[in-house]
Design an enzyme around this catalytic site. Structure first.
Site, PDB file in Angstrom:
ATOM      1  N   SER A 297      -0.271  -5.533   3.102  1.00 21.39           N
ATOM      2  CA  SER A 297       0.350  -4.355   3.733  1.00 21.39           C
ATOM      3  C   SER A 297       0.569  -4.567   5.227  1.00 21.39           C
ATOM      4  O   SER A 297      -0.236  -5.221   5.886  1.00 21.39           O
ATOM      5  CB  SER A 297      -0.563  -3.138   3.526  1.00 21.39           C
TER       6      SER A 297
ATOM      7  N   LEU B  98       0.822  -1.225   0.000  1.00 19.32           N
ATOM      8  CA  LEU B  98       0.000   0.000   0.000  1.00 19.32           C
ATOM      9  C   LEU B  98       0.856   1.275   0.000  1.00 19.32           C
ATOM     10  O   LEU B  98       0.934   1.991  -1.009  1.00 19.32           O
ATOM     11  CB  LEU B  98      -0.920  -0.007   1.225  1.00 19.32           C
TER      12      LEU B  98
ATOM     13  N   LYS C  90       6.976  -8.042   7.475  1.00 16.81           N
ATOM     14  CA  LYS C  90       7.915  -8.246   6.368  1.00 16.81           C
ATOM     15  C   LYS C  90       9.308  -7.971   6.954  1.00 16.81           C
ATOM     16  O   LYS C  90       9.415  -7.099   7.810  1.00 16.81           O
ATOM     17  CB  LYS C  90       7.626  -7.226   5.254  1.00 16.81           C
TER      18      LYS C  90
ATOM     19  N   LYS D 160      10.599   1.208   5.937  1.00 16.98           N
ATOM     20  CA  LYS D 160       9.554   0.932   4.949  1.00 16.98           C
ATOM     21  C   LYS D 160       9.143  -0.535   5.000  1.00 16.98           C
ATOM     22  O   LYS D 160       9.998  -1.426   4.952  1.00 16.98           O
ATOM     23  CB  LYS D 160      10.033   1.317   3.548  1.00 16.98           C
TER      24      LYS D 160
HETATM   25  C1  BG6 Z   1       3.935  -0.026   6.076  1.00 20.69           C
HETATM   26  C2  BG6 Z   1       4.818   1.189   5.998  1.00 20.69           C
HETATM   27  O1  BG6 Z   1       3.166  -0.119   4.928  1.00 20.69           O
HETATM   28  O2  BG6 Z   1       3.060   0.053   7.207  1.00 20.69           O
HETATM   29  C3  BG6 Z   1       5.559   1.392   7.305  1.00 20.69           C
HETATM   30  O3  BG6 Z   1       5.751   1.030   4.944  1.00 20.69           O
HETATM   31  C4  BG6 Z   1       4.565   1.429   8.465  1.00 20.69           C
HETATM   32  O4  BG6 Z   1       6.291   2.597   7.223  1.00 20.69           O
HETATM   33  C5  BG6 Z   1       3.713   0.174   8.464  1.00 20.69           C
HETATM   34  O5  BG6 Z   1       5.261   1.537   9.700  1.00 20.69           O
HETATM   35  C6  BG6 Z   1       2.665   0.178   9.585  1.00 20.69           C
HETATM   36  O6  BG6 Z   1       1.733   1.194   9.315  1.00 20.69           O
HETATM   37  P1  BG6 Z   1       0.610   1.695  10.339  1.00 20.69           P
HETATM   38  O7  BG6 Z   1      -0.299   2.526   9.464  1.00 20.69           O
HETATM   39  O8  BG6 Z   1      -0.054   0.502  10.893  1.00 20.69           O
HETATM   40  O9  BG6 Z   1       1.311   2.489  11.390  1.00 20.69           O
HETATM   41 MG    MG Z   2       5.465   0.370   1.021  1.00 20.98          MG
END
Ligand code: BG6
Ligand code: MG
Length: 219
Positions: free
Chosen positions: A121, A17, A152, A52
């Protein structure tokens, strides 16, 4: 190898995402930078690159390690929550159609050609973002940070996405902007197209600058 050929040969396409479909990677960076600033840690894009694809909790733990900060678990939860609040303030500004170049055209192409479309994601905010930008209905399956227990580069998120759409991993292609995501896709025995303008990623099957580049190909 040509990215469009890889996609045409696949039965299912699994999208990351943040940084692939939507420009939220920069929001994550801004929110983490704001947090790091609180304890005088100079968080730059170099460190950010390593976050990331990495979950919120794991990202916070890495930042605390880099900043040499050892804090109790309860305080960690508060920090993660502050970061998420700031991040969501930026997400709230997003509108329908706020997606990265080529996203809608590619999703329409995949629908027309009968591909299964899934999301894989690490984000716990994924559904909110898909809804805000108006692309949720394209997805046959959504596997996000609420559905997995391992970040991941563990392949769990992509293997679950493949299972949800009922497609063997070898017939799936993953679109990713993070090295951790590329490693996860490879560990899942899937092909992977890197979405990478800065040419920093490695070990992919194909690389494009953005999703808009994929359909131009006539291979
Ligand atoms: C990933 C991002 O898609 O989601 C990361 O690349 C991020 O940077 C992770 O920490 C978790 O995201 P969220 O929205 O649950 O804080
Ligand atoms: Mg990404």
């Amino acid at each position: 190898m040509d990215a469009k050929k890889i996609i045409d040969e696949a039965t299912a396409v699994i999208f990351d995402l943040d940084g692939v479909l939507v420009d939220t990677a920069v929001f994550h960076y801004q929110a983490w930078k704001r947090l790091a600033h609180q304890f005088d840690f100079d968080f730059t894009e170099v460190e950010n690159e390593q976050l990331k694809g990495v979950s919120r909790t794991d990202s916070l733990n890495l930042i605390l390690k880099w900043a040499n900060k050892d804090i109790p678990a309860q305080e960690k939860e508060q920090l993660a929550s502050s970061k998420n609040t700031w991040y969501l303030e930026l997400v709230e500004e997003m509108k329908e159609g706020d997606v990265l170049p080529g996203t809608i055209e590619l999703l329409n192409y995949l629908k027309e050609t009968g591909k299964k479309i899934a999301l894989g994601s690490a984000s716990k905010n994924a559904v909110r973002i898909l809804e805000k930008t108006g692309i949720r209905d394209y997805f046959d399956a959504i596997v996000d940070g609420n559905a997995v227990s391992r970040s991941k580069p563990d392949p769990e998120v992509f293997l679950k996405a493949a299972a949800f759409v009922g497609v063997e991993p070898v017939a799936c292609v993953v679109l990713e902007d993070a090295q951790a995501g590329i490693e996860a896709a490879k560990a899942a025995n899937m092909r992977v197209v890197a979405v990478d303008k800065s040419r920093t990623l490695t070990d992919y099957d194909s690389r494009v600058e953005d999703l808009g580049e994929i359909l131009i190909s006539e291979y």
